[in-house]
Design a protein around this motif. Structure first.
Motif, PDB file in Angstrom:
ATOM      1  N   ASP A  31     -11.462 -37.040 -46.353  1.00 45.32           N
ATOM      2  CA  ASP A  31     -12.532 -36.518 -45.504  1.00 45.32           C
ATOM      3  C   ASP A  31     -13.170 -35.288 -46.145  1.00 45.32           C
ATOM      4  OD1 ASP A  31     -14.188 -36.614 -43.258  1.00 45.32           O
ATOM      5  OD2 ASP A  31     -12.943 -35.210 -42.125  1.00 45.32           O
ATOM      6  N   ALA A  32     -13.357 -35.354 -47.456  1.00 48.16           N
ATOM      7  CA  ALA A  32     -13.926 -34.248 -48.219  1.00 48.16           C
ATOM      8  C   ALA A  32     -15.453 -34.313 -48.198  1.00 48.16           C
ATOM      9  CB  ALA A  32     -13.404 -34.283 -49.651  1.00 48.16           C
ATOM     10  N   PHE A  33     -16.080 -33.275 -48.726  1.00 46.63           N
ATOM     11  CA  PHE A  33     -17.528 -33.162 -48.734  1.00 46.63           C
ATOM     12  C   PHE A  33     -18.047 -33.233 -50.166  1.00 46.63           C
ATOM     13  CE2 PHE A  33     -16.096 -31.279 -44.845  1.00 46.63           C
ATOM     14  CZ  PHE A  33     -17.089 -31.522 -43.908  1.00 46.63           C
ATOM     15  N   LEU A  34     -19.247 -33.780 -50.320  1.00 49.11           N
ATOM     16  CA  LEU A  34     -19.909 -33.871 -51.618  1.00 49.11           C
ATOM     17  C   LEU A  34     -21.278 -33.208 -51.514  1.00 49.11           C
ATOM     18  CD1 LEU A  34     -20.018 -35.051 -54.540  1.00 49.11           C
ATOM     19  CD2 LEU A  34     -21.045 -37.113 -53.531  1.00 49.11           C
ATOM     20  N   VAL A  35     -21.578 -32.327 -52.479  1.00 52.08           N
ATOM     21  CA  VAL A  35     -22.855 -31.615 -52.496  1.00 52.08           C
ATOM     22  C   VAL A  35     -23.617 -31.993 -53.770  1.00 52.08           C
ATOM     23  CG1 VAL A  35     -24.005 -29.382 -52.272  1.00 52.08           C
ATOM     24  CG2 VAL A  35     -21.737 -29.710 -51.275  1.00 52.08           C
ATOM     25  N   PRO A  36     -24.389 -33.085 -53.740  1.00 48.53           N
ATOM     26  CA  PRO A  36     -25.227 -33.418 -54.892  1.00 48.53           C
ATOM     27  C   PRO A  36     -26.321 -32.358 -55.081  1.00 48.53           C
ATOM     28  CG  PRO A  36     -24.967 -35.292 -53.399  1.00 48.53           C
ATOM     29  CD  PRO A  36     -24.494 -34.081 -52.665  1.00 48.53           C
ATOM     30  N   THR A  37     -26.778 -32.208 -56.312  1.00 49.23           N
ATOM     31  CA  THR A  37     -27.816 -31.205 -56.607  1.00 49.23           C
ATOM     32  C   THR A  37     -28.841 -31.814 -57.568  1.00 49.23           C
ATOM     33  OG1 THR A  37     -26.452 -30.306 -58.409  1.00 49.23           O
ATOM     34  CG2 THR A  37     -26.246 -29.256 -56.253  1.00 49.23           C
ATOM     35  N   LEU A  38     -29.491 -32.876 -57.136  1.00 47.51           N
ATOM     36  CA  LEU A  38     -30.357 -33.651 -58.014  1.00 47.51           C
ATOM     37  C   LEU A  38     -31.566 -32.868 -58.506  1.00 47.51           C
ATOM     38  CD1 LEU A  38     -30.358 -36.999 -55.988  1.00 47.51           C
ATOM     39  CD2 LEU A  38     -28.784 -36.277 -57.793  1.00 47.51           C
ATOM     40  N   VAL A  39     -32.110 -32.017 -57.651  1.00 42.34           N
ATOM     41  CA  VAL A  39     -33.346 -31.322 -58.013  1.00 42.34           C
ATOM     42  C   VAL A  39     -33.147 -30.393 -59.199  1.00 42.34           C
ATOM     43  CG1 VAL A  39     -33.025 -29.385 -56.406  1.00 42.34           C
ATOM     44  CG2 VAL A  39     -35.337 -30.100 -57.046  1.00 42.34           C
ATOM     45  N   ALA A  40     -31.942 -29.881 -59.381  1.00 45.98           N
ATOM     46  CA  ALA A  40     -31.694 -28.974 -60.505  1.00 45.98           C
ATOM     47  C   ALA A  40     -31.940 -29.668 -61.836  1.00 45.98           C
ATOM     48  CB  ALA A  40     -30.262 -28.446 -60.442  1.00 45.98           C
ATOM     49  N   TYR A  41     -31.511 -30.929 -61.952  1.00 48.22           N
ATOM     50  CA  TYR A  41     -31.673 -31.645 -63.215  1.00 48.22           C
ATOM     51  C   TYR A  41     -33.134 -32.052 -63.421  1.00 48.22           C
ATOM     52  CZ  TYR A  41     -26.868 -31.881 -61.734  1.00 48.22           C
ATOM     53  OH  TYR A  41     -25.642 -31.555 -61.242  1.00 48.22           O
ATOM     54  N   GLU A  42     -33.792 -32.475 -62.335  1.00 47.42           N
ATOM     55  CA  GLU A  42     -35.200 -32.860 -62.440  1.00 47.42           C
ATOM     56  C   GLU A  42     -36.064 -31.687 -62.882  1.00 47.42           C
ATOM     57  OE1 GLU A  42     -36.703 -35.877 -62.032  1.00 47.42           O
ATOM     58  OE2 GLU A  42     -34.672 -36.693 -61.923  1.00 47.42           O
ATOM     59  N   GLN A  43     -35.840 -30.539 -62.261  1.00 49.45           N
ATOM     60  CA  GLN A  43     -36.672 -29.388 -62.573  1.00 49.45           C
ATOM     61  C   GLN A  43     -36.365 -28.818 -63.952  1.00 49.45           C
ATOM     62  OE1 GLN A  43     -39.284 -28.214 -60.723  1.00 49.45           O
ATOM     63  NE2 GLN A  43     -38.936 -30.059 -59.508  1.00 49.45           N
ATOM     64  N   THR A  44     -35.116 -28.824 -64.346  1.00 44.34           N
ATOM     65  CA  THR A  44     -34.761 -28.333 -65.675  1.00 44.34           C
ATOM     66  C   THR A  44     -35.355 -29.238 -66.743  1.00 44.34           C
ATOM     67  OG1 THR A  44     -32.698 -27.423 -64.791  1.00 44.34           O
ATOM     68  CG2 THR A  44     -32.862 -27.643 -67.171  1.00 44.34           C
ATOM     69  N   ALA A  45     -35.337 -30.553 -66.501  1.00 40.49           N
ATOM     70  CA  ALA A  45     -35.928 -31.486 -67.462  1.00 40.49           C
ATOM     71  C   ALA A  45     -37.431 -31.253 -67.595  1.00 40.49           C
ATOM     72  CB  ALA A  45     -35.648 -32.920 -67.023  1.00 40.49           C
ATOM     73  N   LYS A  46     -38.103 -30.948 -66.479  1.00 36.86           N
ATOM     74  CA  LYS A  46     -39.540 -30.666 -66.537  1.00 36.86           C
ATOM     75  C   LYS A  46     -39.828 -29.400 -67.318  1.00 36.86           C
ATOM     76  CE  LYS A  46     -40.806 -32.945 -62.182  1.00 36.86           C
ATOM     77  NZ  LYS A  46     -41.328 -32.731 -60.798  1.00 36.86           N
ATOM     78  N   LEU A  47     -38.925 -28.431 -67.181  1.00 37.02           N
ATOM     79  CA  LEU A  47     -39.109 -27.178 -67.902  1.00 37.02           C
ATOM     80  C   LEU A  47     -38.951 -27.385 -69.400  1.00 37.02           C
ATOM     81  CD1 LEU A  47     -39.714 -24.299 -66.925  1.00 37.02           C
ATOM     82  CD2 LEU A  47     -37.263 -23.811 -67.073  1.00 37.02           C
ATOM     83  N   GLY A  48     -38.098 -28.345 -69.770  1.00 37.02           N
ATOM     84  CA  GLY A  48     -37.944 -28.707 -71.170  1.00 37.02           C
ATOM     85  C   GLY A  48     -37.461 -27.564 -72.033  1.00 37.02           C
ATOM     86  N   ALA A  49     -38.117 -27.397 -73.179  1.00 34.84           N
ATOM     87  CA  ALA A  49     -37.701 -26.379 -74.139  1.00 34.84           C
ATOM     88  C   ALA A  49     -37.795 -24.979 -73.560  1.00 34.84           C
ATOM     89  CB  ALA A  49     -38.549 -26.484 -75.402  1.00 34.84           C
ATOM     90  N   ALA A  50     -38.698 -24.800 -72.597  1.00 34.37           N
ATOM     91  CA  ALA A  50     -38.874 -23.471 -72.001  1.00 34.37           C
ATOM     92  C   ALA A  50     -37.658 -23.039 -71.190  1.00 34.37           C
ATOM     93  CB  ALA A  50     -40.110 -23.453 -71.114  1.00 34.37           C
ATOM     94  N   SER A  51     -36.742 -23.973 -70.889  1.00 35.59           N
ATOM     95  CA  SER A  51     -35.539 -23.617 -70.144  1.00 35.59           C
ATOM     96  C   SER A  51     -34.586 -22.778 -70.967  1.00 35.59           C
ATOM     97  CB  SER A  51     -34.816 -24.883 -69.672  1.00 35.59           C
ATOM     98  OG  SER A  51     -34.256 -25.572 -70.785  1.00 35.59           O
ATOM     99  N   GLY A  52     -34.754 -22.822 -72.275  1.00 34.41           N
ATOM    100  CA  GLY A  52     -33.860 -22.074 -73.143  1.00 34.41           C
ATOM    101  C   GLY A  52     -32.548 -22.777 -73.418  1.00 34.41           C
ATOM    102  N   LEU A  53     -32.378 -24.011 -72.915  1.00 36.58           N
ATOM    103  CA  LEU A  53     -31.136 -24.735 -73.142  1.00 36.58           C
ATOM    104  C   LEU A  53     -31.009 -25.134 -74.612  1.00 36.58           C
ATOM    105  CD1 LEU A  53     -30.975 -27.190 -70.092  1.00 36.58           C
ATOM    106  CD2 LEU A  53     -29.557 -25.163 -70.458  1.00 36.58           C
ATOM    107  N   PRO A  54     -29.812 -24.983 -75.190  1.00 42.63           N
ATOM    108  CA  PRO A  54     -29.596 -25.455 -76.557  1.00 42.63           C
ATOM    109  C   PRO A  54     -29.590 -26.977 -76.605  1.00 42.63           C
ATOM    110  CG  PRO A  54     -27.543 -24.687 -75.596  1.00 42.63           C
ATOM    111  CD  PRO A  54     -28.621 -24.349 -74.615  1.00 42.63           C
ATOM    112  N   PRO A  55     -29.750 -27.571 -77.800  1.00 41.44           N
ATOM    113  CA  PRO A  55     -29.799 -29.038 -77.915  1.00 41.44           C
ATOM    114  C   PRO A  55     -28.608 -29.742 -77.272  1.00 41.44           C
ATOM    115  CG  PRO A  55     -30.475 -28.019 -79.976  1.00 41.44           C
ATOM    116  CD  PRO A  55     -30.000 -26.909 -79.088  1.00 41.44           C
TER     117      PRO A  55
END
Length: 409
Positions: A268-292
């Motif tokens: 009876d545990a809980f799950l907290v998906p966070t889909l928007v974080a991945y969508e928005q980070t992908a849109k930001l692309g290189a500007a996110s500062g994420l390494p390869p």
């Protein structure tokens, strides 16, 4: 002299999330920050000291709950962040808290970074924002998702006083001490990082972090303090280990499988998906500062997140709303509704941000509901969210009033 905190909302359809109904035109009364009565038809006569708010035929619903925020992370510019003082970081965090409230989120759960000072400032009205349930710093093993030291750095952090997302604790005794310290400082929950993450460049998404003995130590300390543990985990190996150890909640869960879903239901545990974080980070692309390396991991979890949510929803898992947005991505906080609505009915998405979230936070009947006795944290919108979720995702167009503790802001 302060004006008495009494409110009467009239000419409103009331959206009750418990049974998914939207009433005929009616009214809602609140006093001293709590809902006192609701009804349909003609409202009761208002005394002179009661503020009357005409909803003009709109919908009144409980204020929204976001169960996965990072108030402290208001920038993705890590070199600049290294120069921030605690005071500057806090002021920026509280400014973001106000923006969250104005989007309709009247309660947020911070799962890495916010502290008791921020919670107190918001509770005392020193800053405008939602009710904040903070968990202090997340616990990470050496080399885990919360260990962001460059590979050339061998020194350990000297102290835990500086505001930060996480802290390093290795071994059962160190985990116990870190958990006790966070609960000493008022944490309402404890977050433990159990698998690799997108933002941590030196670990794999499928890596399992922390032993079962260490997780059980964190869970025992949480239970001793009448609190609970939530975990950052993507892969079934990490999620299953956490659930077997007594963890109450899982953040993300993008790579879960059928056996993990069965275990979530069994516990009876809980799950907290966070889909928007991945969508928005992908849109930001290189500007996110994420390494390869992080960009590759982003694609891995993003591509499977929606399918995992749909499978969990169909199975009846306790699903809770979370956004996990950082820095310049915070304005997209409501877009999680849009993504989830592609695989869930609007009523179920709304439940994840109200009644189910309230159960996770241990505040069922207190928030996420229009029941008498609950906190008068309310939204007035000009349409029906059950029929059209854009009524919530376009606050500039549809959100007419945010009411916090019985007072329109």
């Amino acid at each position: 002299m302060n004006r008495p905190n009494r409110l009467l909302i009239t000419n409103a359809h009331l959206l009750h999330r418990e049974d998914g109904t939207r009433t005929d035109r009616g009214w809602l009364e609140a006093a001293d920050g709590r809902i006192t009565a609701t009804g349909t038809g003609r409202p009761p006569a208002a005394a002179e000291d009661v503020r009357v708010l005409d909803a003009a035929g709109g919908t009144v619903l409980p204020g929204l709950i976001d169960a996965h925020v990072h108030l402290l992370v208001t920038s993705l510019d890590l070199p600049d962040f290294a120069n921030w003082t605690p005071g500057y970081a806090t002021v920026r965090a509280l400014a973001e808290a106000e923006r969250m409230l104005r989007r309709g989120f009247t309660t947020v759960r911070d799962v890495g970074g916010a502290d008791h000072g921020m919670t107190r400032a918001l509770a005392e009205g020193l800053a405008l924002g939602p009710r904040l349930l903070h968990g202090g710093k997340a616990l990470s093993q050496t080399g885990g998702h919360g260990d962001l030291r460059p590979l050339g750095t061998d020194s350990m952090p000297c102290c835990e006083a500086r505001p930060n997302f996480g802290r390093i604790a290795d071994g059962v005794d160190a985990v116990r001490a870190a958990a006790r310290d966070e609960f000493r400082k008022g944490a309402r929950h404890l977050k433990v990082l159990l698998s690799g993450g997108v933002a941590s460049p030196h670990d794999e998404i499928a890596a399992v972090q922390y032993s079962e003995e260490e997780i059980r130590a964190a869970v025992e300390e949480a239970e001793n303090h009448n609190r609970y543990v939530t975990v950052h985990a993507y892969h079934p190996r990490a999620i299953d280990r956490a659930l077997r150890a007594g963890v109450r909640c899982v953040e993300h869960g993008n790579l879960l499988d059928d056996s993990t879903i069965a275990l979530l239901l069994e516990k009876d545990a809980f799950l907290v998906p966070t889909l928007v974080a991945y969508e928005q980070t992908a849109k930001l692309g290189a500007a996110s500062g994420l390494p390869p390396a992080s960009v590759g991991k982003l694609a891995e979890v993003r591509d499977q997140g929606l399918a995992a949510l749909e499978r969990a929803h169909r199975a009846g898992v306790n699903l809770v709303y979370g956004s996990d947005l950082l820095g310049p991505l915070h304005p997209a906080q409501l877009e999680e509704f849009t993504l989830r609505a592609t695989v869930q009915p609007a009523a179920d998405v709304l439940r994840s941000a109200t009644t189910t979230a309230a159960r996770l936070l241990g505040m069922a009947g207190e928030i996420g509901t229009l029941a008498p006795g609950a906190h008068a944290d309310l939204l007035v919108v000009d349409g029906d969210p059950l029929a059209d979720l854009t009524v919530l995702t376009r606050p500039d167009r549809h959100l007419k009033h945010v009411v916090k503790a019985g007072r329109p802001i």
